[in-house]
Motif scaffolding. Structure first.
Motif, short mmCIF file in Angstrom:
data_model
loop_
_atom_site.label_atom_id
_atom_site.label_comp_id
_atom_site.label_asym_id
_atom_site.label_seq_id
_atom_site.Cartn_x
_atom_site.Cartn_y
_atom_site.Cartn_z
N LEU A 57 -4.15 15.42 40.72
CA LEU A 57 -5.41 14.83 41.17
C LEU A 57 -6.56 15.73 40.73
CD1 LEU A 57 -4.26 13.85 44.76
CD2 LEU A 57 -4.53 12.31 42.80
N PRO A 58 -7.22 15.41 39.63
CA PRO A 58 -8.28 16.28 39.10
C PRO A 58 -9.42 16.47 40.10
CG PRO A 58 -8.32 14.10 38.05
CD PRO A 58 -7.06 14.17 38.84
N GLY A 59 -9.82 17.72 40.24
CA GLY A 59 -10.91 18.03 41.16
C GLY A 59 -10.45 18.33 42.57
N TRP A 60 -9.13 18.33 42.80
CA TRP A 60 -8.61 18.58 44.14
C TRP A 60 -9.14 19.90 44.70
CZ3 TRP A 60 -5.66 16.16 47.80
CH2 TRP A 60 -5.16 16.97 48.83
N ARG A 61 -9.69 19.82 45.91
CA ARG A 61 -10.17 21.04 46.56
C ARG A 61 -9.85 20.99 48.05
NH1 ARG A 61 -14.67 17.96 45.16
NH2 ARG A 61 -16.02 17.34 46.89
N GLY A 62 -8.67 20.45 48.35
CA GLY A 62 -8.27 20.27 49.74
C GLY A 62 -7.69 21.52 50.35
N GLY A 63 -7.39 21.41 51.64
CA GLY A 63 -6.87 22.53 52.38
C GLY A 63 -5.47 22.28 52.91
N ASP A 64 -5.40 21.92 54.20
CA ASP A 64 -4.10 21.89 54.88
C ASP A 64 -3.51 20.49 55.08
OD1 ASP A 64 -5.85 20.88 56.70
OD2 ASP A 64 -5.45 22.34 58.27
N LEU A 65 -4.08 19.48 54.46
CA LEU A 65 -3.57 18.10 54.58
C LEU A 65 -3.65 17.58 56.02
CD1 LEU A 65 -0.38 18.19 52.29
CD2 LEU A 65 -2.68 17.46 51.68
N GLY A 102 -8.60 15.96 49.90
CA GLY A 102 -8.87 16.73 48.69
C GLY A 102 -10.29 16.65 48.20
N GLY A 103 -11.18 16.02 48.98
CA GLY A 103 -12.57 15.87 48.56
C GLY A 103 -12.75 14.95 47.38
N LEU A 104 -11.86 13.95 47.27
CA LEU A 104 -11.85 13.10 46.08
C LEU A 104 -12.21 11.64 46.36
CD1 LEU A 104 -8.55 14.43 44.45
CD2 LEU A 104 -10.90 15.02 43.84
N LEU A 105 -12.71 11.35 47.55
CA LEU A 105 -13.02 9.97 47.87
C LEU A 105 -14.47 9.61 47.55
CD1 LEU A 105 -11.27 7.67 48.94
CD2 LEU A 105 -12.10 8.17 51.25
N ALA A 106 -15.33 10.60 47.42
CA ALA A 106 -16.74 10.34 47.07
C ALA A 106 -16.81 9.77 45.65
CB ALA A 106 -17.54 11.63 47.16
N PRO A 107 -17.85 8.98 45.36
CA PRO A 107 -17.89 8.20 44.10
C PRO A 107 -17.62 8.99 42.82
CG PRO A 107 -19.62 7.46 45.57
CD PRO A 107 -18.99 8.65 46.24
N LEU A 131 -10.45 1.81 47.31
CA LEU A 131 -10.79 3.20 47.64
C LEU A 131 -12.30 3.40 47.74
CD1 LEU A 131 -8.25 4.98 45.25
CD2 LEU A 131 -8.02 4.66 47.72
N LYS A 132 -13.02 2.80 46.81
CA LYS A 132 -14.48 2.93 46.80
C LYS A 132 -15.09 2.27 48.05
CE LYS A 132 -16.75 0.72 43.56
NZ LYS A 132 -17.38 0.35 42.28
N ALA A 133 -14.56 1.09 48.40
CA ALA A 133 -15.06 0.38 49.58
C ALA A 133 -14.73 1.15 50.86
CB ALA A 133 -14.46 -1.02 49.64
N ALA A 134 -13.57 1.78 50.90
CA ALA A 134 -13.18 2.57 52.08
C ALA A 134 -14.16 3.71 52.29
CB ALA A 134 -11.77 3.11 51.92
N HIS A 135 -14.58 4.36 51.21
CA HIS A 135 -15.55 5.45 51.33
C HIS A 135 -16.89 4.94 51.83
CE1 HIS A 135 -18.74 8.18 49.81
NE2 HIS A 135 -17.91 9.09 50.28
N ALA A 136 -17.36 3.84 51.24
CA ALA A 136 -18.66 3.29 51.66
C ALA A 136 -18.63 2.87 53.13
CB ALA A 136 -19.02 2.09 50.77
#
Length: 211
Positions: A42-50, A74-79, A99-104
């Motif tokens: 998952l490119p850009g993954w910057r998560g912690g402890d799940l 993982g901080g990957l849900l933002a557009p 996924l995009k709609a879930a974030h919005a």
């Protein structure tokens, strides 16, 4: 881990979703996190402890909803980040839109949108995903969240009852003003909790406007 870089996005997506569908996938993802695999998958993954993902597993069995929580961890849900995931994993348009709609919807829920307005603005599926994600974030008891999701699944939400023809029939000249007036009435209708009296008053004012 290094071998992942040579796999196609479709293959990685397939394996992720297959693992997410398992009854208890937490240990597999904890191992992937510990081994640095998630950062490659998952490119850009910057998560912690799940922590959010772990809570979601107790709430939802759907792989898509579990993926929403995993990406959020993982901080990957933002557009911007989500577009990177879409391109790497070759996500289907259906899944990417979900996924995009879930974030919005999650953003709107965090800002205080009530459930009926959330469904009206973002769709029922997105509202369900947002509420499940919120429950995971807040550590709510899974049974309470599941009961709420069941209620939301059947909650009645009215459709906006006016069309441009209704305004024209009451004397408004066809043109851009019709669309603008409809949007203004709809916004007022939503502010007043889908009140029919807002519709009746708007039509009455139009009918009484000198032509």
């Amino acid at each position: 881990r290094d071998g992942l870089d040579g796999l196609s996005g479709e293959r990685i997506q397939q394996e992720l979703l297959k693992t997410l569908a398992l009854p208890s996938p937490l240990r597999a993802f904890e191992a992937m996190l510990a081994g640095g695999v998630l950062g490659h998958a998952l490119p850009g993954w910057r998560g912690g402890d799940l922590s959010v993902f772990r809570a979601m597993l107790a709430i939802a069995a759907q792989p898509d909803q579990r993926l929403i929580a995993l990406l959020d961890d993982g901080g990957l849900l933002a557009p911007d980040a989500l577009r990177g995931v879409r391109d790497r994993l070759k996500l289907s348009q259906r899944l990417y839109v979900r996924l995009k709609a879930a974030h919005a919807a999650s953003e709107a829920l965090a800002e205080g949108a009530d459930i009926r307005r959330l469904i009206y603005a973002h769709g029922r599926e997105a509202a369900l995903d947002a509420v499940a994600l919120s429950g995971a974030h807040l550590g709510k008891a899974p049974v309470r969240v599941q009961n709420l999701l069941e209620d939301i699944a059947t909650l009645a939400v009215p459709a906006f009852p006016l069309k441009g023809a209704d305004l024209i029939a009451r004397g408004l000249t066809p043109g851009p003003e019709v669309g603008a007036r409809l949007k203004a009435i709809e916004a007022d209708w939503l502010r007043h909790d889908f009140s029919q009296s807002v519709i009746d008053a708007a039509l009455d004012r139009l009918a009484k406007t000198p032509k």
